[in-house]
Design an enzyme around this catalytic site. Structure first.
Site, PDB file in Angstrom:
ATOM      1  N   ASN A   7       0.865  -1.184   0.000  1.00  0.00           N
ATOM      2  CA  ASN A   7       0.000   0.000   0.000  1.00  0.00           C
ATOM      3  C   ASN A   7       0.908   1.244   0.000  1.00  0.00           C
ATOM      4  OD1 ASN A   7      -1.416   2.280   1.085  1.00  0.00           O
ATOM      5  ND2 ASN A   7      -3.064   0.908   1.659  1.00  0.00           N
ATOM      6  N   HIS A  10       0.990   6.149   2.011  1.00  0.00           N
ATOM      7  CA  HIS A  10       1.825   7.038   2.829  1.00  0.00           C
ATOM      8  C   HIS A  10       2.789   7.868   1.985  1.00  0.00           C
ATOM      9  CE1 HIS A  10       0.138   5.656   6.425  1.00  0.00           C
ATOM     10  NE2 HIS A  10       1.192   5.187   7.058  1.00  0.00           N
ATOM     11  N   HIS A  43      -5.724   3.564  -1.525  1.00  0.00           N
ATOM     12  CA  HIS A  43      -7.057   3.891  -1.027  1.00  0.00           C
ATOM     13  C   HIS A  43      -7.395   5.288  -1.531  1.00  0.00           C
ATOM     14  CE1 HIS A  43      -9.815   4.267   2.809  1.00  0.00           C
ATOM     15  NE2 HIS A  43     -10.454   4.557   1.687  1.00  0.00           N
ATOM     16  N   ARG A  45      -9.553   8.042  -1.091  1.00  0.00           N
ATOM     17  CA  ARG A  45     -10.528   8.483  -0.088  1.00  0.00           C
ATOM     18  C   ARG A  45     -11.396   9.584  -0.650  1.00  0.00           C
ATOM     19  NH1 ARG A  45      -8.727   6.659   5.331  1.00  0.00           N
ATOM     20  NH2 ARG A  45     -10.594   7.696   6.043  1.00  0.00           N
ATOM     21  N   ARG A  49      -7.260  12.890   0.702  1.00  0.00           N
ATOM     22  CA  ARG A  49      -6.196  13.410   1.568  1.00  0.00           C
ATOM     23  C   ARG A  49      -4.812  12.890   1.178  1.00  0.00           C
ATOM     24  NH1 ARG A  49      -7.158  10.069   7.154  1.00  0.00           N
ATOM     25  NH2 ARG A  49      -9.271  10.833   6.973  1.00  0.00           N
ATOM     26  N   GLU A  70      -8.723   0.321  -2.868  1.00  0.00           N
ATOM     27  CA  GLU A  70      -9.581   0.383  -1.668  1.00  0.00           C
ATOM     28  C   GLU A  70     -10.476   1.602  -1.801  1.00  0.00           C
ATOM     29  OE1 GLU A  70      -7.456   0.703   1.980  1.00  0.00           O
ATOM     30  OE2 GLU A  70      -6.226  -1.037   1.563  1.00  0.00           O
ATOM     31  N   THR A 101      -8.231   3.536   8.386  1.00  0.00           N
ATOM     32  CA  THR A 101      -9.436   2.720   8.479  1.00  0.00           C
ATOM     33  C   THR A 101      -9.494   2.072   9.863  1.00  0.00           C
ATOM     34  OG1 THR A 101      -9.032   2.264   6.159  1.00  0.00           O
ATOM     35  CG2 THR A 101     -10.755   0.986   7.218  1.00  0.00           C
ATOM     36  N   GLU A 151     -10.928  -9.478   2.948  1.00  0.00           N
ATOM     37  CA  GLU A 151      -9.660  -9.073   3.565  1.00  0.00           C
ATOM     38  C   GLU A 151      -9.932  -9.022   5.054  1.00  0.00           C
ATOM     39  OE1 GLU A 151      -7.478  -5.631   2.116  1.00  0.00           O
ATOM     40  OE2 GLU A 151      -6.527  -5.421   4.082  1.00  0.00           O
ATOM     41  N   HIS A 191      -3.800  -4.684   7.729  1.00  0.00           N
ATOM     42  CA  HIS A 191      -3.900  -3.589   8.696  1.00  0.00           C
ATOM     43  C   HIS A 191      -3.009  -3.875   9.894  1.00  0.00           C
ATOM     44  CE1 HIS A 191      -5.279   0.106  10.345  1.00  0.00           C
ATOM     45  NE2 HIS A 191      -5.883   0.335   9.193  1.00  0.00           N
TER      46      HIS A 191
END
Ligand code: PXP
Length: 238
Positions: A7, A10, A43, A45, A49, A70, A101, A151, A191
């Site tokens: 992922n 970041h 992801h 969003r 962001r 995601e 999340t 998941e 996660h």
């Protein structure tokens, strides 16, 4: 052997902190693939962001492995997914104020509305994964909803404060993974997976893919510092 999907959200978070164009999560994804990553996860969003629409579009055209998008189960996101056509969409809950999340999507509570979303994605040839807590009822609902994957949320396991709690949460993830596999669902997990707790999770042979972000990007920042500093010092000194 389980696959590792990275992922890169970041990386986009760092970029957005300055509203500039680097570091580019697309470049990070390419480097992750060169290092052996078997999938890329982002992801998108609602508040944009970190990952931007452009990132998802460019990733779709450039990555060589699988793109896992995601997203929340909203009309806006479904429309984007049908245009982008990721290999998999992972439906997640989304709250504006959350840092990340916070838990699995309650697919039992939202079963009726999810039916339509999953059918629309399937009709558009997009596979669906549901990010859910390690709870047998959630897994049975995911199966009823004809999801391709689940998941399993490993955050509660990762956050366990004591050994006993960790063992208990591990058992929950293990039971969930076994039930999912028994029902014919593909099993992803993610996660809070890090360089220590993955030694537990890797024992669960039913998990076919780990989705990992924070631990890898956090380590990359630290392991990359030495070289970055040396390169700047070399430039400063001509
Ligand atoms: N899976 C899902 C559904 C997520 O929302 C996240 C966080 O973006 C992850 C996996 C990765 O979690 P982490 O960044 O803690 O590795």
């Amino acid at each position: 052997m389980a696959r590792v999907a990275i992922n890169v959200d970041h990386v986009a978070t760092v970029r957005q902190a300055r509203q500039v164009n680097e570091p580019d999560p697309v470049t990070a994804a390419a480097l992750a693939e060169l290092a052996g990553a078997q999938g890329i996860v982002v992801h998108l969003r609602e508040d944009r962001r970190h990952i931007q629409d452009r990132d998802v579009e460019v990733l779709r055209r450039t990555i060589k492995t699988k793109l896992n998008l995601e997203m929340a189960a909203t009309d806006e996101m479904v429309k984007i997914a049908l245009q982008i056509k990721p290999d998999v969409v992972t439906l997640v809950p989304e709250k504006r104020q959350e840092l990340t999340t916070e838990g699995g999507l309650d697919v039992t509570l939202f079963e009726e509305s999810l039916k339509g979303v999953i059918k629309t994605l399937h009709d558009g040839d997009v596979a669906v994964s549901l990010f859910i807590n390690a709870d047998p009822n959630q897994i049975k609902t995911a199966h009823r909803l004809e999801s391709d994957y689940v998941e399993i949320h490993t955050g509660t396991f990762a956050d366990a404060a004591t050994f006993a709690e960790r063992q208990e949460e591990f058992e929950r993830v293990l039971t969930a993974a076994k039930l999912s596999r028994k029902l014919g669902l593909g099993v992803h997990a993610g996660h809070g997976v890090d360089y220590r707790n993955v030694l537990w999770l890797r024992k669960i042979s039913e998990i076919e893919e780990f989705s990992i972000g924070h631990a890898i990007i956090a380590r990359a920042v630290l392991t990359g510092i030495e070289r970055s500093v040396q390169e700047m010092i070399a430039l400063v000194n001509g």
